[in-house]
Design an enzyme around this catalytic site. Structure first.
Site, PDB file in Angstrom:
ATOM      1  N   SER A  84       1.007  -1.196  -0.014  1.00 14.07           N
ATOM      2  CA  SER A  84      -0.100   0.087   0.010  1.00 14.07           C
ATOM      3  C   SER A  84       0.835   1.052   0.108  1.00 14.07           C
ATOM      4  O   SER A  84       1.755   1.487  -0.854  1.00 14.07           O
ATOM      5  CB  SER A  84      -0.891   0.090   1.180  1.00 14.07           C
ATOM      6  OG  SER A  84      -1.993   0.727   1.035  1.00 14.07           O
ATOM      7  N   HIS A 234      -7.518  -6.088   0.693  1.00 23.58           N
ATOM      8  CA  HIS A 234      -6.208  -5.221   0.564  1.00 23.58           C
ATOM      9  C   HIS A 234      -5.120  -5.448   1.447  1.00 23.58           C
ATOM     10  O   HIS A 234      -4.049  -5.501   1.110  1.00 23.58           O
ATOM     11  CB  HIS A 234      -6.822  -3.572   1.117  1.00 23.58           C
ATOM     12  CG  HIS A 234      -5.488  -2.644   0.846  1.00 23.58           C
ATOM     13  ND1 HIS A 234      -4.789  -2.435  -0.222  1.00 23.58           N
ATOM     14  CD2 HIS A 234      -4.981  -1.681   1.637  1.00 23.58           C
ATOM     15  CE1 HIS A 234      -4.090  -1.466  -0.047  1.00 23.58           C
ATOM     16  NE2 HIS A 234      -4.120  -0.898   1.099  1.00 23.58           N
TER      17      HIS A 234
END
Length: 254
Positions: A84, A234
Site C-alpha cells: 500500500s 487489501h
C-alpha cells in the site's frame, strides 16, 4: 534513523508497511523469510510505529529516509517488499535509485493517483480523546462506532501503547496525517521507470489494482508480472499469508 527489526543473514530484504501500519504487522512473515536465507529489515516509516515523528511527510522524504537507512547499514543492493503506502515508497525508491534495488515486490497498490479514502478511519481515530485517559476497551468502543470490520479495528488498535502508566496513546502521528492525508494518494511521476524484475500482487477482493491499471504499471515497470492472491482483500499478506509467502518467495529466490 528509522526504527527497524533486523533478523537473519543473507540477501537484505527490506519490508515497508502501509499507512497506519508498522513493522510488527510483518513479524510472522519476516521470520519465514529469514528461514529462506534472507536478512530481513522490517522498517517503521516516519510518523509510524517506533520511528520518529516529523511535520515533513511525503513520498520523496520517505524514500530519502530509506536511502539514509541503507547507507547507515552499509546496504548497497536490496530486495524490497512494500504494501500500500509502503508500495508507493518502494516504487519511487526503485525508479529513483535503480542501482540500490535488485528485486521489487509491490503489494496491492498501483502507481496511479488515489483520491483520499481514509476519511472514516481518520474520523474514528480523531474521536478518541486521550486526555480523558480511556482504557483499551473504551478506545475500541469509540473506534467501533465508526468501523464495523473487526480486522480493520484490530489493525488500528495495534498502534495503542502505554505512553506512561494510566495514559494510552497512538504510536503514529495523527496530527500530521490529518494535515497531509492528500500526499498518500500521489501518483508516481510519469517519467519514472524501473527496468529490473518486478512483481505486483493484488487481492482478488480488493479494488486497489484494477485490470485497467495494468497499462500504467507496465509503463513504469516494463518487466512487471501482475498476480492475484485469492481469498484476500487489501491486507492480502494478513488475509492469505500462505499464498502471499509462496508467491513472494518464488519471485525472490528465482
Amino acid at each position: 534513523m528509522l526504527y527497524s527489526k533486523i533478523e537473519g543473514q543473507g540477501i537484505p530484504l527490506l519490508i515497508l508497511h502501509g499507512f497506519l501500519g508498522m513493522s510488527d504487522n510483518w513479524k510472522t512473515l519476516a521470520t519465514k523469510y529469514v528461514e529462506q536465507g534472507f536478512q530481513v529489515h522490517a522498517l517503521d516509516l516516519r510518523n509510524h510505529g517506533k520511528s520518529f515523528h516529523s511535520d515533513d511527510f511525503s513520498y520523496e522524504i520517505m524514500v530519502q529516509d530509506v536511502v539514509d537507512y541503507c547507507v547507515f547499514h552499509h546496504l548497497t543492493s536490496v530486495d524490497v517488499i512494500g504494501h500500500s503506502m509502503g508500495g508507493k515508497v518502494v516504487m519511487l525508491l526503485a525508479t529513483t535509485y535503480p542501482e540500490l534495488v535488485n528485486k521489487l515486490l509491490v503489494a496491492d497498490i498501483a502507481p496511479k493517483f488515489y483520491p483520499v479514502h481514509h476519511q472514516t478511519i481518520l474520523a474514528a481515530l480523531n474521536a478518541v480523546d486521550f486526555s480523558k485517559k480511556p482504557s483499551r476497551a473504551e478506545v475500541e468502543a469509540i473506534v467501533s462506532d465508526y468501523i464495523s470490520d473487526f480486522g480493520t479495528r484490530q489493525f488500528l488498535l495495534k498502534n495503542l501503547y502505554w505512553q506512561e502508566p494510566g495514559q494510552l496513546a497512538f504510536r503514529f502521528n495523527l496530527k500530521v496525517f490529518n494535515e497531509k492525508i492528500e500526499s498518500i494518494g500521489k501518483a508516481l511521476p510519469f517519467e519514472n521507470i524501473f527496468e529490473k524484475e518486478t512483481v505486483f500482487l493484488r487481492g482478488d477482493k480488493s479494488d486497489y489494482i484494477l485490470d485497467s491499471d495494468f497499462e500504467t504499471i507496465l509503463h513504469h515497470f516494463p518487466k512487471a508480472e501482475i498476480e492475484t492472491i485469492s481469498n484476500a482483500g487489501h491486507w492480502l499478506h494478513a488475509e492469505n499469508p500462505d499464498a502471499f509467502f509462496e508467491k513472494t518467495v518464488q519471485f525472490l529466490k528465482k
